[in-house]
Motif scaffolding. Sequence first.
Motif, PDB file in Angstrom:
ATOM      1  N   MET A   1       0.833  -1.191   0.000  1.00 23.77           N
ATOM      2  CA  MET A   1       0.000   0.000   0.000  1.00 23.77           C
ATOM      3  C   MET A   1       0.873   1.250   0.000  1.00 23.77           C
ATOM      4  N   TRP A   2       1.979   1.215   0.736  1.00 22.12           N
ATOM      5  CA  TRP A   2       2.870   2.387   0.772  1.00 22.12           C
ATOM      6  C   TRP A   2       3.422   2.681  -0.625  1.00 22.12           C
TER       7      TRP A   2
ATOM      8  N   PHE B   1       5.015  13.703   2.077  1.00 19.36           N
ATOM      9  CA  PHE B   1       5.055  12.711   3.156  1.00 19.36           C
ATOM     10  C   PHE B   1       3.713  12.642   3.873  1.00 19.36           C
ATOM     11  N   GLU B   2       3.157  13.811   4.187  1.00 16.23           N
ATOM     12  CA  GLU B   2       1.927  13.856   4.973  1.00 16.23           C
ATOM     13  C   GLU B   2       0.767  13.182   4.251  1.00 16.23           C
ATOM     14  N   VAL B   3       0.610  13.460   2.968  1.00 20.41           N
ATOM     15  CA  VAL B   3      -0.494  12.866   2.208  1.00 20.41           C
ATOM     16  C   VAL B   3      -0.324  11.358   2.104  1.00 20.41           C
TER      17      VAL B   3
ATOM     18  N   PHE C   1      -3.199   8.747   3.803  1.00 22.60           N
ATOM     19  CA  PHE C   1      -4.011   7.831   3.009  1.00 22.60           C
ATOM     20  C   PHE C   1      -3.534   6.385   3.090  1.00 22.60           C
ATOM     21  N   SER C   2      -2.475   6.158   3.828  1.00 21.27           N
ATOM     22  CA  SER C   2      -2.078   4.774   4.103  1.00 21.27           C
ATOM     23  C   SER C   2      -2.469   4.348   5.513  1.00 21.27           C
TER      24      SER C   2
ATOM     25  N   ALA D   1      -5.992  -0.468  -0.994  1.00 19.61           N
ATOM     26  CA  ALA D   1      -6.302   0.944  -1.236  1.00 19.61           C
ATOM     27  C   ALA D   1      -7.781   1.121  -1.520  1.00 19.61           C
ATOM     28  N   MET D   2      -8.483   0.011  -1.819  1.00 19.50           N
ATOM     29  CA  MET D   2      -9.934   0.088  -2.000  1.00 19.50           C
ATOM     30  C   MET D   2     -10.619   0.689  -0.780  1.00 19.50           C
ATOM     31  N   LEU D   3      -9.999   0.578   0.394  1.00 20.35           N
ATOM     32  CA  LEU D   3     -10.604   1.131   1.599  1.00 20.35           C
ATOM     33  C   LEU D   3     -10.602   2.651   1.582  1.00 20.35           C
ATOM     34  N   ASN D   4      -9.643   3.262   0.878  1.00 22.40           N
ATOM     35  CA  ASN D   4      -9.681   4.710   0.707  1.00 22.40           C
ATOM     36  C   ASN D   4     -10.928   5.119  -0.067  1.00 22.40           C
TER      37      ASN D   4
END
Length: 494
Positions: free
Chosen positions: A169-170, A180-182, A186-187, A205-208
Amino acid sequence: MTQKALIIGTGLAGLSTALRLSSKGYAVEMVEKYHRPGGRLNLLEKDGFKFDMAPTFFSMSYEFKELADYCGIPMPFEFVELDPLYAVHFEGDQRSYLIYKDLKKLAEEFKELEVGLEEKLRRFLKAAGEIFHDTEHIVIKQNFDSLLGYLLQLTRVPLKHAPKMFYSMWKEMERNFDSFEVKVIFSLVGFFLGSTPFDTPAVYAMLNYTELVHDGYHNVKGGMYKIVEGLVAELGKRRVQMHFGVEINRFEERNDRLSAFIDTTGKRWEADLFVVNADAAAFRGQVLGRKKFSPQKLDAQKWTLAPLTIYLGLNTKVKNMYHHNYFLRRNFEEYAHKIFKNSIKLDKPYYYVNIQSMHNPDYAPPGKESVFILCPVPDLRFKPNWDDAETIADAIVQDLSERTGFDFAAHTESRTVYDPQQWESLFNLYRGSGLGLAHDLNQVGGFRPSNKDEQLTNLYYAGASTVPGTGLPMTVISSRLVTERILNDHGTLS
């Protein structure tokens, strides 16, 4: 003739299964080790304060509506949608970041850090949504009778998603965002799974998509325990009996059928069929004595992080904080790689803070505040001794005070700390793991412990460590999948 189902455990999956089976004419009885229903979805009441003990929000609210519709009942509790979803605080920053569902407002929050964020998010979320909808009914909401059947089912997933099964995911965040913050924010959904974004496959990433587009996050009016109270009230109408303070430790079988479970007092609990809403892997080893699920085999599996939870009753209101808050640092990759195996000091951990009485005023006396803090920590395989739990809690409260400018310690009139040993003891969580088996690719779908027992033809499982996985909506789906199994094997009685 009426058939009786005995359900071991009254977590959300157990309660949902009881409601479904009773809707189909089964007589249902339930036993529970704890003194009240709900499992980890429980309520702590102390010194005039109330606290949701673990889950404080959820996604995929439509799964609860499906449950109510399936059972022919009105929704037994009321959703409250969250927007913003949560706030994120980074160490050293003078501000926090609010995570909005509105992508224009969200991009505005990060305009100084990420150029063109709205366009990047739309592209990223479009791809995440495709993964979700292409796998939801093929993988997530399916029973599997064999590993081969699962692998064959995977061939129905569009091939374009396959690469994301093999990188993290990273890495997916690095492919889409610059700051870095974004990338960290989102991870965070990797941590929601009890893992880290460096260990979680990019397909998650589907959870985002579920949090920002598909359904968002929800709380419950009156507190999360209203879910349990609503389901229990419906079960009461159906004369479902619940027995508390009952711990199962033995069983009897005859001709490949389970005839009874036996509790620690020697009492026999008989039924025509049985559903275990305890950890599906650990129960097979600890109660059924299966070699495949011995302590050595279980310890070799990947488990989710354990919870260290702090419940604070304050004598005043907290100002300038949102309901849901994450407190993070700049050593994200080092921390993520080291936290699982207890190879980093816990004096400055990452943690989540929920101001519970902000949305549910009756959780605290007038003018006061009810605060829940969750710190994911190593499980008991890697940190068996928690004599320092109060010291770690002190450090978290001190850090929280310094970063918010509000002295939480000075205003505390009630404090309770639960460490992984206590969580293990209260709810039989294997090694204190908060969410059961992790979601590695070799521990999902057909690789996960089945919801139908391998040997005993009338024994089934529902909950976190069986299909489809962890989280409140997943356990509701789990109740539907196990009910489908039971109805296929034993039929509908009404």
